[in-house]
Write a protein that holds these residues in place. Sequence first.
Motif: not given
Length: 143
Positions: A66-87
Motif C-alpha cells: 500500500n503506497p499510502f501506508l508506506h509513505l505515511a510510515m516514512h513521514l511518521s518515522i521522520s517526525e519521530q526522529v526529528s523530535i526523538d520520540q520515543p526517546r
Amino acid sequence: MFAPSQHDVRLFFCEAHRKHRAQAPLTPLEALAADWIAEHPEYHDDLADPDAAVAASYTVEEGRTNPFLHLAMHLSISEQVSIDQPRGIKQAYELLARKLGSAHEAQHEIMECLGEMIWKSQRSGLPPDGEAYIDCVRRRATR
C-alpha cells in the motif's frame, strides 16, 4: 489530536505529488512527503489519479504494498526522529543509517519494527511499547 481518514491521507499524498510536479508551493509537511515520494517512483502512477487512489484497495492477496501506508510510515518515522520520540529513536536511526549506508534503507528497517510494535499493541490491547520498538531498531543497527 490529528486523525485524518484514509481518504484524507490518500488525497494529501496525491496533492503533494501534484504540487511537486507542478513546482507549486508546498507546505513543510507536503515538502517532506514529496521528498519521500521522489524516493519511490514505483508509486507515482498510484499518486497521479486521486479518484483511483481513494477507491483503490491494497490487499495482501494482491501482493502489492500500500503506497499510502508506506509513505505515511516514512513521514511518521521522520517526525519521530526529528523530535526523538520515543526517546532514543534518533540515535538508533542514526546508527542504523550509518550501518546500512542509507537513511532510506534505515527507514525501511525501522518500518518493520514500527509495524511489529503496532501489531503487538493491537493484538494485546495494550499501549504501544516504545522501548521494545527502540530495542528492535537497536538490534538491527548492531547485528
